[in-house]
Each structure stands twice: as C-alpha cells, then as structure tokens.
Scaffold this motif. Structure first.
Motif, PDB file in Angstrom:
ATOM      1  N   TYR A   1      44.614  42.292  34.654  1.00  0.00           N
ATOM      2  CA  TYR A   1      44.192  43.618  35.105  1.00  0.00           C
ATOM      3  C   TYR A   1      43.986  44.544  33.899  1.00  0.00           C
ATOM      4  N   ASP A   2      44.947  44.516  32.968  1.00  0.00           N
ATOM      5  CA  ASP A   2      44.854  45.365  31.775  1.00  0.00           C
ATOM      6  C   ASP A   2      43.627  45.006  30.934  1.00  0.00           C
ATOM      7  N   PHE A   3      43.381  43.699  30.835  1.00  0.00           N
ATOM      8  CA  PHE A   3      42.243  43.225  30.047  1.00  0.00           C
ATOM      9  C   PHE A   3      40.929  43.760  30.632  1.00  0.00           C
ATOM     10  N   VAL A   4      40.786  43.612  31.948  1.00  0.00           N
ATOM     11  CA  VAL A   4      39.535  44.060  32.590  1.00  0.00           C
ATOM     12  C   VAL A   4      39.405  45.576  32.491  1.00  0.00           C
ATOM     13  N   SER A   5      40.531  46.292  32.665  1.00  0.00           N
ATOM     14  CA  SER A   5      40.450  47.759  32.622  1.00  0.00           C
ATOM     15  C   SER A   5      40.080  48.263  31.216  1.00  0.00           C
ATOM     16  N   GLN A   6      40.471  47.490  30.179  1.00  0.00           N
ATOM     17  CA  GLN A   6      40.135  47.914  28.807  1.00  0.00           C
ATOM     18  C   GLN A   6      38.714  47.502  28.418  1.00  0.00           C
ATOM     19  N   LYS A   7      38.355  46.279  28.757  1.00  0.00           N
ATOM     20  CA  LYS A   7      37.074  45.729  28.268  1.00  0.00           C
ATOM     21  C   LYS A   7      35.902  45.936  29.233  1.00  0.00           C
ATOM     22  N   GLY A   8      36.201  45.969  30.530  1.00  0.00           N
ATOM     23  CA  GLY A   8      35.106  46.000  31.506  1.00  0.00           C
ATOM     24  C   GLY A   8      34.681  47.412  31.865  1.00  0.00           C
ATOM     25  N   SER A   9      33.559  47.467  32.589  1.00  0.00           N
ATOM     26  CA  SER A   9      33.062  48.766  33.053  1.00  0.00           C
ATOM     27  C   SER A   9      33.857  49.222  34.272  1.00  0.00           C
ATOM     28  N   ARG A  10      33.654  50.465  34.688  1.00  0.00           N
ATOM     29  CA  ARG A  10      34.350  50.990  35.866  1.00  0.00           C
ATOM     30  C   ARG A  10      33.935  50.222  37.126  1.00  0.00           C
ATOM     31  N   GLU A  11      32.646  49.883  37.150  1.00  0.00           N
ATOM     32  CA  GLU A  11      32.124  49.138  38.309  1.00  0.00           C
ATOM     33  C   GLU A  11      32.809  47.765  38.406  1.00  0.00           C
ATOM     34  N   LEU A  12      32.956  47.118  37.238  1.00  0.00           N
ATOM     35  CA  LEU A  12      33.595  45.795  37.203  1.00  0.00           C
ATOM     36  C   LEU A  12      35.059  45.906  37.643  1.00  0.00           C
ATOM     37  N   LEU A  13      35.729  46.955  37.175  1.00  0.00           N
ATOM     38  CA  LEU A  13      37.143  47.147  37.523  1.00  0.00           C
ATOM     39  C   LEU A  13      37.308  47.363  39.035  1.00  0.00           C
ATOM     40  N   ARG A  14      36.385  48.164  39.573  1.00  0.00           N
ATOM     41  CA  ARG A  14      36.429  48.429  41.015  1.00  0.00           C
ATOM     42  C   ARG A  14      36.238  47.130  41.802  1.00  0.00           C
ATOM     43  N   ARG A  15      35.295  46.337  41.350  1.00  0.00           N
ATOM     44  CA  ARG A  15      35.015  45.059  42.021  1.00  0.00           C
ATOM     45  C   ARG A  15      36.215  44.108  41.893  1.00  0.00           C
ATOM     46  N   PHE A  16      36.799  44.132  40.682  1.00  0.00           N
ATOM     47  CA  PHE A  16      37.977  43.291  40.397  1.00  0.00           C
ATOM     48  C   PHE A  16      39.130  43.644  41.356  1.00  0.00           C
ATOM     49  N   ARG A  17      39.360  44.951  41.532  1.00  0.00           N
ATOM     50  CA  ARG A  17      40.442  45.398  42.431  1.00  0.00           C
ATOM     51  C   ARG A  17      40.155  45.012  43.875  1.00  0.00           C
ATOM     52  N   ARG A  18      38.886  45.164  44.254  1.00  0.00           N
ATOM     53  CA  ARG A  18      38.492  44.828  45.627  1.00  0.00           C
ATOM     54  C   ARG A  18      38.710  43.332  45.910  1.00  0.00           C
ATOM     55  N   GLU A  19      38.294  42.524  44.933  1.00  0.00           N
ATOM     56  CA  GLU A  19      38.430  41.072  45.101  1.00  0.00           C
ATOM     57  C   GLU A  19      39.897  40.649  45.161  1.00  0.00           C
ATOM     58  N   ARG A  20      40.711  41.284  44.317  1.00  0.00           N
ATOM     59  CA  ARG A  20      42.149  40.965  44.304  1.00  0.00           C
ATOM     60  C   ARG A  20      42.790  41.306  45.644  1.00  0.00           C
ATOM     61  N   ARG A  21      42.426  42.449  46.175  1.00  0.00           N
ATOM     62  CA  ARG A  21      42.979  42.879  47.460  1.00  0.00           C
ATOM     63  C   ARG A  21      42.600  41.887  48.565  1.00  0.00           C
ATOM     64  N   ARG A  22      41.333  41.482  48.521  1.00  0.00           N
ATOM     65  CA  ARG A  22      40.848  40.535  49.526  1.00  0.00           C
ATOM     66  C   ARG A  22      41.615  39.211  49.426  1.00  0.00           C
ATOM     67  N   THR A  23      41.847  38.795  48.185  1.00  0.00           N
ATOM     68  CA  THR A  23      42.561  37.530  47.966  1.00  0.00           C
ATOM     69  C   THR A  23      43.999  37.612  48.477  1.00  0.00           C
ATOM     70  N   VAL A  24      44.669  38.731  48.172  1.00  0.00           N
ATOM     71  CA  VAL A  24      46.066  38.886  48.620  1.00  0.00           C
ATOM     72  C   VAL A  24      46.138  38.905  50.144  1.00  0.00           C
ATOM     73  N   LEU A  25      45.174  39.600  50.742  1.00  0.00           N
ATOM     74  CA  LEU A  25      45.172  39.645  52.217  1.00  0.00           C
ATOM     75  C   LEU A  25      44.974  38.257  52.813  1.00  0.00           C
ATOM     76  N   ALA A  26      44.063  37.512  52.212  1.00  0.00           N
ATOM     77  CA  ALA A  26      43.813  36.156  52.713  1.00  0.00           C
ATOM     78  C   ALA A  26      45.057  35.288  52.537  1.00  0.00           C
ATOM     79  N   HIS A  27      45.725  35.481  51.408  1.00  0.00           N
ATOM     80  CA  HIS A  27      46.940  34.706  51.142  1.00  0.00           C
ATOM     81  C   HIS A  27      48.045  35.079  52.138  1.00  0.00           C
ATOM     82  N   LEU A  28      48.168  36.366  52.397  1.00  0.00           N
ATOM     83  CA  LEU A  28      49.173  36.816  53.373  1.00  0.00           C
ATOM     84  C   LEU A  28      48.904  36.236  54.756  1.00  0.00           C
TER      85      LEU A  28
END
Lengths: 263, 192
Positions: free
Chosen positions: B62-89
């Motif tokens: 997360y830290d790596f993406v927030s430092q190196k990636g764009s805001r759009e990429l970070l937003r997408r990254f967070r969205r994907e992570r949330r989706r993954t956690v929900l699916a796992h739950l």
C-alpha cells in the motif's frame, strides 16, 4: 335472511360430514390408519360427534341452551383428540432421530404450556367466555407445536414427505383459523355466532381437503431407519464445536474497529 | 379493536409466516449429504488463499503504491483490495456454514442431544451473522485490517482441522461398532 343462512350452514355441515366419511374410507382403504392411528381416531370421533351435534341442533334448534353446551362440550372433545393426532404427526416426523426428537418434544411441550398460560392471563377473566377462550388457547398451542416441529426440521435439514407437509398444513391452517375466529367470537359474541359456525365449517372443509390429498396414497407405516452415531460422539464434539464458534465470534468482534485504517 | 385482538392476530400471522418459511424446500437436506460422506466436502477451501489475501493487504504494498503511483491508481488499488477482502470474507462465511452444517448432522444422527449445547450453537450462529453483516458493511465503507482477517481465517481453518479429525475418529468408532455388533450378533452387548 337468517333462516336462509342457517339452511346454508346445515348444507355445509352435511357436506363436511360427507367429506369426512369419504376421507375416513380413504384412510381405511389405503391402510393409512396404521401410520396415523390417532388421526383415524380423530376423524372417526369428529364425524360421530358432528352427526350427533347436527341431530341435536336439528331437534332443539341453534338457540337452545342445551344445544349450546352440548355443542361446546363435543367441540372440546374433538380439539382434545386433534391435539393427540398432532402429537402423533410430530412423532411420525422426527422420532427416528432420537436425539433431536427428545429435545424437540420437550421444547414444544414447554412452549405450548407457556403459550397457554400467557394467552389465558393476557385476556380479562370472564366465566361465560371460559369455553371459547380455552378452545382458542388450545388451538393456538396446537398451531405453535406444528409450526415449531417444521421449524426444527428445517433447522436440522430433515426433509418431510409431501403427505406429512399436507397433514401439518391442514392442522395448522385449521387451528390458526380457529384462533382468529374464536378471538372475534369472544369480542362480538351475539352478532357473530352464526357466521362463526359457518366460517369454522368452511375452514374445516379446507383442512379435510388437504388431509384427503395427503391420504391419497399409502403412507409407509414406519419411516426408514436411521443409523445413529455411537453414544458419546455428540458429547465430545459439540462442546468443542461451540467453543470454536465462540472464538470465531470473538475474532469477528475484534475485527470491528471503527478507527481501522483505510485500505 | 382491543389490544389482545391485535396480539392474537399478530401471533397467528407470525405462525403462518413461519410455517410457510419452514415448508419451503431446503437448500440442503440431510439425505442430500448422504450421511457421513460430508467431511471430505467440507474442508475450508477459502482459507487456502490466505497468503494471497495477506499479500494483497500488506502495508508495504500500500505504501509503495501511494508513493510511486498516481491518485487514480491508488484509488483503484484500494477499490480492488476492498473487493478482494469482501470476496474472501464471503468465502470464510461459506466455510463457516459448511462446518455448521456438519455440526447439525452430528446432532441429528446422535442418540442424545443436549438442549443447552444446541441453543448455545443457535445463539452463536445469530451472533456470528450479526457481526459478519456489520463487518461486511464496515469493509464496504472502507475499514479493513489485514491481521484480523487472517486471524478469522485461522479460526475457521482450525475448526475444520479439529472437526475432520473428530469425524475420522467417529468413522473408526462406527466401523468398530458395526464389526462388534455383527460378531456378537445382537446378544445384548452395547458395541460402544
């Protein structure tokens, strides 16, 4: 108008007796009295009592005090026998699963007793309505027992045969209708009594048709045997399982942090 | 209409609703499980993906993406992570349901059942459902902790392992019981 309604009521009464006799013949011809002896007894008792009460009303009229008390007493006998038949259905559905059957019958009996006490206490006490109220409370307890047994079966994933479902549905609908009808009767006694008789007979006809559908084929006398687990397995496994479920719940609780980090 | 009229109407309505719910065809019936063949099917499939989930939720990533990636990429990254956690739950819940189903079968097939244990199981199930739903909503809104998700998975996994071991023992005992039963040929000796 009232005379016409009473004629209609008498016609429905005769129809009910005829359908009950046909159902009794069906039960005997399919030998279903072996699987449901109490149900067969209920049909026999109810039909005999209906004929008897019908003849009494015909001779003495609907307004006679003797007819009123006689009719109600016979009604009490009929509800009592039906309660036994309901117990028989519950046993038929679950008795092969010895463990849960022991749990279910105790729970249902306790629930029925609590419901009976509650419904008696919840309403104001009046002697002249005691019979109506007692019948309503008993009907409510019967309905609760039937619903309870099917809820338990669903919870444990035990499937009932279609015939058993129709039997249960017949008992429950009739009892639920009895509760509503008796509650209204208690409130609007004088104006409602003729309509009450009519509606009750209509509900009974509906239940008779459901039971006839259930009895159209032979019901196996004894349900298939279930090979039970050795004793002690449940005692070992279930507390362990519950402890694990508890710890799983604790984990979920720990997950609930409003200040958690954003992903 | 007085209050008790409403009470009795309400009770009757509730009973009828419960009856129709109970009479609906169950998704899984006892017969469908075929008795003791369940243990092989009820393994915790979803806990096998735990390392990947942990990786997806790691703070370093997360830290790596927030430092190196764009805001759009970070937003997408967070969205994907949330989706993954929900699916796992959702998967963990499925595992939980399978284990619970197994517990029910054990209860149904037992000659003795303790009311306290059964009601305790019921209470825990409702508690779990309530907490799970709250958690699901919270994660949907953006709250998640990687460590706790892994501990949840561990509990489900542990439960499965213990139960499978116990079921194996049951199978062995049942086999022994039937062997003894046939040897004594119903001479009144309880096999277990």
């Amino acid at each position: 108008m009232i005379a016409e309604f009473q004629n209609l009521q008498q016609a429905l009464w005769v129809a009910n007796i005829a359908v009950a006799v046909l159902l009794l013949i069906l039960v005997i011809s399919r030998r279903n009295y072996r699987a449901f002896p109490a149900f067969a007894l209920y049909l026999l008792t109810n039909t005999a009592l209906s004929i008897w009460v019908f003849l009494t009303y015909k001779d003495l009229g609907f307004t006679s005090r003797f007819s009123w008390w006689f009719g109600w007493s016979m009604q009490a006998v009929s509800v009592g026998v039906r309660a036994v038949a309901v117990g028989e259905l519950c046993k038929h559905l679950l008795a092969r699963y010895r463990g849960i059957w022991n749990l279910v019958w105790r729970t249902l009996l306790l629930s029925a007793a609590i419901l009976l006490i509650y419904s008696w206490v919840a309403t104001k006490y009046q002697w002249q309505l005691a019979v109506v109220r007692a019948q309503r409370d008993l009907e409510l307890a019967i309905a609760a027992v039937i619903v309870g047994v099917f809820v338990f079966m669903r919870h444990y994933g035990v499937e009932a045969r279609a015939a058993d479902c129709f039997m249960g549905l017949g008992y429950c609908l009739y009892s639920c209708f009895g509760v509503i009808n008796n509650t209204i009767l208690e409130r609007y006694l004088d104006q409602y009594v003729t309509l009450w008789n009519f509606l009750e007979m209509l509900a009974f006809l509906g239940s008779l048709l459901l039971w006839s559908w259930a009895m159209r084929e032979k019901v196996p006398e004894k349900a298939y045997e279930v090979e039970l687990l050795p004793e002690g397995v449940y005692r070992t496994l279930t507390p362990e399982l519950n402890a694990r479920l508890e710890s799983l719940n604790e984990s979920l609780k720990r997950l609930w942090y409003p200040e958690a980090k954003q992903p | 209409m007085s209050l008790y009229l409403y009470i009795f109407f309400g009770l009757t309505g509730l009973l009828l609703l419960l009856l129709f719910w109970a009479l609906r065809k169950p998704r899984k019936s006892l017969a469908a499980h075929g008795g003791m063949s369940l243990p092989e099917e009820c393994g915790c499939r979803h806990t096998a993906y735990l390392p990947q989930i942990q990786q997806a939720l790691s703070k370093v990533d997360y830290d790596f993406v927030s430092q190196k990636g764009s805001r759009e990429l970070l937003r997408r990254f967070r969205r994907e992570r949330r989706r993954t956690v929900l699916a796992h739950l959702a998967g963990l819940r499925e595992d939980f349901q399978n284990l619970l189903e197994l517990a029910r079968i054990v209860a149904v097939l037992s000659p003795e059942v303790a009311a306290l244990q059964e009601f305790e199981k019921l209470r825990l199930t409702w508690k779990f459902r309530w907490r799970f739903e709250r958690l699901r909503i919270a994660i949907s809104l953006g709250n998640v902790r990687a460590l706790d998700v892994s501990s949840l998975a561990n509990v489900v996994s542990g439960l499965s392992v213990r139960l499978q071991k116990a079921i194996k023992e049951i199978g062995e005992r049942a086999a022994l019981a039937s062997k003894l039963g046939s040897s004594f040929n119903g001479s009144g000796i309880h096999p277990v």
